[in-house]
Design a protein around this motif. Structure first.
Motif, PDB file in Angstrom:
ATOM      1  N   SER A 109      30.940  44.172   7.845  1.00 26.85           N
ATOM      2  CA  SER A 109      29.795  43.290   8.088  1.00 26.85           C
ATOM      3  C   SER A 109      29.068  42.950   6.791  1.00 26.85           C
ATOM      4  N   ARG A 110      28.879  43.933   5.938  1.00 27.17           N
ATOM      5  CA  ARG A 110      28.184  43.701   4.670  1.00 27.17           C
ATOM      6  C   ARG A 110      29.002  42.782   3.760  1.00 27.17           C
ATOM      7  N   ASP A 111      30.308  42.997   3.719  1.00 22.40           N
ATOM      8  CA  ASP A 111      31.169  42.152   2.898  1.00 22.40           C
ATOM      9  C   ASP A 111      31.160  40.714   3.399  1.00 22.40           C
ATOM     10  N   LEU A 112      31.142  40.551   4.714  1.00 22.66           N
ATOM     11  CA  LEU A 112      31.076  39.219   5.297  1.00 22.66           C
ATOM     12  C   LEU A 112      29.798  38.512   4.842  1.00 22.66           C
ATOM     13  N   THR A 113      28.696  39.226   4.867  1.00 23.32           N
ATOM     14  CA  THR A 113      27.402  38.657   4.452  1.00 23.32           C
ATOM     15  C   THR A 113      27.406  38.295   2.975  1.00 23.32           C
ATOM     16  N   ASN A 114      28.148  39.039   2.174  1.00 17.80           N
ATOM     17  CA  ASN A 114      28.146  38.828   0.718  1.00 17.80           C
ATOM     18  C   ASN A 114      29.056  37.691   0.261  1.00 17.80           C
ATOM     19  N   GLN A 115      29.891  37.169   1.140  1.00 21.03           N
ATOM     20  CA  GLN A 115      30.828  36.134   0.722  1.00 21.03           C
ATOM     21  C   GLN A 115      30.102  34.852   0.329  1.00 21.03           C
ATOM     22  N   THR A 116      30.719  34.088  -0.542  1.00 23.53           N
ATOM     23  CA  THR A 116      30.100  32.857  -1.015  1.00 23.53           C
ATOM     24  C   THR A 116      30.147  31.799   0.089  1.00 23.53           C
ATOM     25  N   PRO A 117      29.221  30.829   0.058  1.00 19.88           N
ATOM     26  CA  PRO A 117      29.234  29.783   1.094  1.00 19.88           C
ATOM     27  C   PRO A 117      30.478  28.904   1.041  1.00 19.88           C
ATOM     28  N   SER A 118      31.129  28.801  -0.104  1.00 14.69           N
ATOM     29  CA  SER A 118      32.381  28.044  -0.164  1.00 14.69           C
ATOM     30  C   SER A 118      33.511  28.801   0.520  1.00 14.69           C
ATOM     31  N   GLN A 119      33.480  30.125   0.438  1.00 13.97           N
ATOM     32  CA  GLN A 119      34.472  30.946   1.129  1.00 13.97           C
ATOM     33  C   GLN A 119      34.233  30.941   2.635  1.00 13.97           C
ATOM     34  N   LEU A 120      32.962  31.022   3.005  1.00 19.99           N
ATOM     35  CA  LEU A 120      32.607  31.303   4.395  1.00 19.99           C
ATOM     36  C   LEU A 120      31.891  30.102   5.012  1.00 19.99           C
ATOM     37  N   TYR A 121      32.649  29.109   5.415  1.00 22.51           N
ATOM     38  CA  TYR A 121      32.114  27.964   6.121  1.00 22.51           C
ATOM     39  C   TYR A 121      32.059  28.307   7.618  1.00 22.51           C
TER      40      TYR A 121
END
Length: 430
Positions: A109-121
Motif C-alpha cells: 500500500s505504501r509503495d502504491l502511494t509513493n509511485q509517480t503520477p506518470s506510473q500510476l494513472y
C-alpha cells in the motif's frame, strides 16, 4: 549481500560512557534500545528509535530478545521502514509470521502511494489493486471496471467530470470479495477509496508547492485496498465490496469548470464552487454505489482536506460520522492498532454549510480552503450520499497517510495509517 543488524530491546543500558543516557546504544555490532530506569518506553518512543536506527544506514533490522511485544515490534517497524526498505524487518516470537504478512501488505500500500503520477494513472491504480487482492483469494474475487464515457452513460457523474479533462480516462473499480460461494449473500461491508492519481486542482489550480506531493491523493484507495487485503489475510469470511473512485484532476479544454452543475444518481444537484474540492465529488459516486450494495457498514477513506491537516497537524486520521456507536468502536480499534485518530465535528446541519443558489448544494465554499470548518463541511457534503441517516457510515480524512519529508516518526512517503483499523472494523462487523 544483505547486511542484517540485531536490534535488542533491553532494560539494562549497555554503555556507561557518552551513550549512557541515549535510548539507542551501539555495542559490539548490535544496537540496543534501552528502557529508562526499568520503565517501558512508549510505542511512540520505540517508533522514534526505529527511525533513528534506520538513519544509521542499517539495511535490515533483526529484532532479538525477550522484551519485544507484538505492539512494540510493529511500532519499531513503522519507524524503521522507508522507501527501499519497506519490508526490511525480521520479527521475533510466535507472532513473527503474522507481523511479516502484515508488513508486506503495508509495504504494498505504501509503495502504491509513493509511485509517480506518470506510473500510476487511474486505470493502472484500479488494475494493480484488483490484481493484488486477487492473488490473496483468486477463487473469491470478481472485479468490474467502468471507465471513460461509460461512466457518464451509467450515471457516475462525479468521477466522470473530475477525470474527463485528463488524457488518462477516469474509472470506477468495483471489487467483490465473496468467500461464501452464494451470489445472493448479503454484503457485510463496503469500502470506498478516493483514487485521485494526480491533483492539479483543476481550474482552481494549486500553487507549485501545494501540487508537488499530489501523487499521494490516491492514498485513500491504497488504504482501503490494503485494509481489505489485510482482513482477507486475517481470515475474513463474509462478503465485502471495494469501490475505488479513480481519476486525474487536470486542466484542459475538456476539464470540468467552476459553475458547472452535476446531477447525481440520487437526483441531487451539485454546483462546482471549487474544482480543487474534487475528492468529495468522486467519493459521492462511491458512496452511492456502496448504498446500492445494501451493506451494513460503509467506510470511506480519502486524503480529502487541508483543513484536517491543519486541525491534526498530520499526526492523526480525522474521523467523522453520524453513528455514535460506530465512532466509539473505531476509536477503540485505532488504539489497539496504534493508529492515532481524532474525531472532528459532524452534525446533520453540516450538510447545509455549502449552499448554492442554482443547485441543491455546492461542493465547497468559494473562500480559501473552503472556509472555516472545511473538513466538517466536506464530511457534511458526503453525508448527503449515505443511506439510513448515516447509521453504519464512517468517513476517514487521512491527514496522517503521507509525509512529504521525513520526521522523527516516519520516513518520507506513504504511511499506511488506517489500514489496520479498517481491517479490524470489517472483520468485526462482517
Amino acid at each position: 549481500m544483505t547486511k542484517t543488524t540485531n536490534i535488542i530491546l533491553t532494560n539494562t543500558p549497555v554503555s556507561e560512557g557518552w551513550q549512557a543516557d541515549n535510548p539507542v546504544q551501539i555495542f559490539k555490532n548490535e544496537i540496543h534500545i534501552c528502557l529508562k530506569d526499568g520503565q517501558e518506553l512508549s510505542l511512540r518512543d520505540i517508533q522514534k528509535a526505529g527511525r533513528k536506527i534506520e538513519g544509521l544506514g542499517i539495511d535490515t533490522a533483526k529484532l532479538t530478545g525477550d522484551l519485544w511485544t507484538e505492539q512494540s515490534q510493529w511500532a519499531f517497524a513503522m519507524g524503521f521502514t522507508c522507501v527501499g526498505k519497506l519490508t526490511n524487518v525480521e520479527f521475533t516470537g510466535d507472532k513473527a509470521g503474522q507481523l511479516a504478512d502484515k508488513l508486506a501488505i503495508f509495504a504494498w500500500s505504501r509503495d502504491l502511494t509513493n509511485q509517480t503520477p506518470s506510473q500510476l494513472y487511474p486505470l493502472k491504480l484500479a488494475e494493480l489493486a484488483a490484481e493484488y487482492i486477487k492473488t490473496l483469494a483468486p477463487e473469491h474475487v470478481s472485479v468490474g471496471i467502468i471507465s471513460g464515457e461509460d461512466l457518464e452513460q451509467q450515471g457516475w457523474t462525479g468521477i466522470y467530470n473530475v477525470g474527463k479533462g485528463s488524457i488518462n480516462p477516469p474509472c470506477l473499480m468495483i471489487l467483490d470479495y465473496n468467500p461464501t460461494g452464494d451470489s445472493q449473500a448479503p454484503v457485510a461491508a463496503s469500502l470506498v477509496g478516493k483514487g485521485i492519481t494526480f491533483d492539479s486542482g483543476g481550474y482552481s489550480i494549486k500553487p507549485s508547492a501545494g501540487m508537488f506531493d499530489m501523487k499521494c491523493d490516491m492514498g485513500g484507495a491504497a488504504v482501503v485496498a490494503g485494509a481489505l487485503a489485510l482482513a482477507i489475510k486475517q481470515g475474513l469470511d463474509k462478503r465485502v465490496k471495494l469501490f475505488l473512485c479513480c481519476a486525474e484532476n487536470m486542466v484542459s479544454s475538456h476539464a470540468y469548470k467552476l459553475g458547472d452543475i452535476l446531477t447525481y444518481k440520487n437526483g441531487l444537484t451539485v454546483e462546482v464552487a471549487n474544482t480543487d474540492a474534487e475528492g468529495r465529488l468522486v467519493l459521492a459516486d462511491g458512496l452511492l454505489a456502496a448504498a446500492e450494495a445494501n451493506s451494513g457498514l460503509i467506510i470511506d477513506a480519502a486524503t480529502l482536506t487541508g483543513a484536517a491537516m491543519m486541525a491534526t497537524g498530520g499526526d492523526y486520521t480525522a474521523l467523522f460520522g453520524l453513528d455514535a456507536d460506530l465512532m466509539e468502536q473505531t476509536k477503540a480499534e485505532a488504539v489497539k492498532a496504534n493508529e492515532p485518530v481524532w474525531q472532528l465535528p459532524l452534525e446533520r446541519w453540516h450538510q447545509d454549510k455549502c449552499s448554492s443558489v442554482f443547485a441543491d448544494t455546492a461542493n465547497s465554499r468559494t473562500q480559501k480552503g473552503g472556509g472555516a470548518g472545511g473538513a466538517s463541511n466536506a464530511a457534511g457534503f458526503l453525508a448527503r450520499f449515505v443511506a439510513n441517516e448515516g447509521k453504519g457510515w464512517l468517513h476517514m480524512d487521512l491527514a496522517a497517510a503521507y509525509n512529504g519529508s521525513a520526521n522523527s516518526l516516519w520516513a518520507a512517503g506513504g504511511t499506511g495509517q488506517g489500514i489496520a483499523t479498517i481491517a479490524a472494523l470489517i472483520c468485526d462487523k462482517a
